[in-house]
Design an enzyme around this catalytic site. Sequence first.
Site, PDB file in Angstrom:
ATOM      1  N   ASP A 240      73.678  62.798  26.085  1.00 55.24           N
ATOM      2  CA  ASP A 240      75.030  62.369  25.730  1.00 55.24           C
ATOM      3  C   ASP A 240      76.103  62.939  26.652  1.00 55.24           C
ATOM      4  O   ASP A 240      77.251  62.505  26.607  1.00 55.24           O
ATOM      5  CB  ASP A 240      75.348  62.802  24.291  1.00 55.24           C
ATOM      6  CG  ASP A 240      74.545  61.990  23.296  1.00 55.24           C
ATOM      7  OD1 ASP A 240      74.317  60.800  23.563  1.00 55.24           O
ATOM      8  OD2 ASP A 240      74.129  62.548  22.273  1.00 55.24           O
TER       9      ASP A 240
ATOM     10  N   HIS B  79      69.762  70.961  22.524  1.00 55.60           N
ATOM     11  CA  HIS B  79      68.918  69.925  21.916  1.00 55.60           C
ATOM     12  C   HIS B  79      67.969  70.573  20.923  1.00 55.60           C
ATOM     13  O   HIS B  79      67.528  71.709  21.150  1.00 55.60           O
ATOM     14  CB  HIS B  79      68.119  69.176  22.991  1.00 55.60           C
ATOM     15  CG  HIS B  79      67.619  67.868  22.490  1.00 55.60           C
ATOM     16  ND1 HIS B  79      66.451  67.756  21.790  1.00 55.60           N
ATOM     17  CD2 HIS B  79      68.165  66.626  22.545  1.00 55.60           C
ATOM     18  CE1 HIS B  79      66.297  66.489  21.443  1.00 55.60           C
ATOM     19  NE2 HIS B  79      67.310  65.783  21.889  1.00 55.60           N
TER      20      HIS B  79
END
Length: 432
Positions: free
Chosen positions: A366, A309
């Site tokens: 996700d 991320h």
Amino acid sequence: MTHTASLKIDDKEYPLPVIVGTEGEKAVDTRTLRATAGYVAYDQGYGNTGSCESKVTFLNGDDGILRHRGYPIEQLANHSDFVETSYLVIYGELPTAAQRKEFGLRLRQNAVVETQMQKILEGFPTSASPMAMLSAMVAALPAYHPQLANNNFEKDLKVFDQAAAVAISKIRTMVAMIYRYQKGLPFMFPKQELPFCDNFLHMMFSEPYKDYVSVPEVTKALNLFLLLHADHEQNCSTSTVRMVASSSSNLFTSISAGISALAGPLHGGANAAVMHMLQSIHDEGDDGSRFIAAAKSGSKSNRLMGFGHAVYRNFDPRAKIIGQACGTLLSKLGIDDPLLNIAQHLEQAALKDDYFISRKLYPNVDFYSGIIMRAIGIPVNMFTTMFAIGRAPGYIANWHEVASNPKGRIYRPRQIYVGPVLRPYVPIDQRG
Ligand code: CMC
């Protein structure tokens, strides 16, 4: 404690103001540097640049903290639902019962997408990207609601409540329309009496003369999925919304641009990319080691999707919540999805691998969200449009901050030019 900062360039020192946020985040304000010293701040990709002050979401990537308007994501996930969290994100407070009712009513009253807009969809081949279709339909909203889209902050803020409800409610309807268009199915009108998520599931899955029957576990999982996507600070698409808004663009135009930014596989498109990855591991009968080895090559196109991320250097708190919800939903529905086992094994393997440990790469939201959507019956090519439904409140809240900031200026970063220096024009017959 007050902080001071100064920048020494050669033998001259330039004092710079320090800004401290409510959670103690510190920033050096470099706005005057160009005027005082003739320098700009260089920060490729804005990775260490605070582009705005915001009251919407607090995120601490080192500690894995995410809060909307002060409320921890874990508490919202446990106790709230998507509509209530949308209200919170947009208006700054949890709604009273009366406010919740009024907001819900506004969403219900604005669910129908104008029949003429079907023609926009019909102009696309059915094989087109659902995100392209969604972005185009949202970009067309000002044509159907000119009174809500003046490109004038003063006027647009007066009709903000209505515009916000139109955006949230219609984006959901549009996603269902896109799904049905691609499948060659007749569109289903929204039903006013249904709550937000059930109405979406009805528009997706009802058949003529055979209404979709609501399954509480599915509705709950969908609510959670959307809630977990409601906002995420200055990510790529939200920053895009703010950037477009800063030119005094109306809410719908700004959101449409955000949806385009969301589509890329490194951002919202990652949820579909994760499923493709898990599916190919399954089809190849591999244990995932090929993907892990490829991801370690350092090539952008081989990254382990759903991992890493831009800001979290710790577990993405949304991934923890959605990972657990995944197991719960599948066991309640009696689904044995081999992709869940593959995802769990892949996560374990990556978390033991030095490459991922040393770079602090953990699963992001996700990684597991696709498995939930698959269980709900959403096809992979529609995954990122689901993210867009969820992110609408964040886009709206951030647009509002830009529109209501009397001191805001147009977003206009600088650059460091590294191209050719001045040279004279060469006529075509003299070019070698
Ligand atoms: N697989 C392999 N290596 C990775 C990955 C990954 N998924 N993510 C980062 N790295 C490497 C990266 O190449 C770099 O290596 P090195 O130090 O050797 O150059 C190192 O880890 C640090 O990268 P970073 O600075 O943390 O990454 P970034 O800020 O440039 O990119 C990211 C963030 C999300 C684009 C990236 O982690 C990625 O591409 N992940 C896969 C796509 C994905 O799952 N995206 C969804 C993000 S969450 C939903 C959303 O809000 O969009």
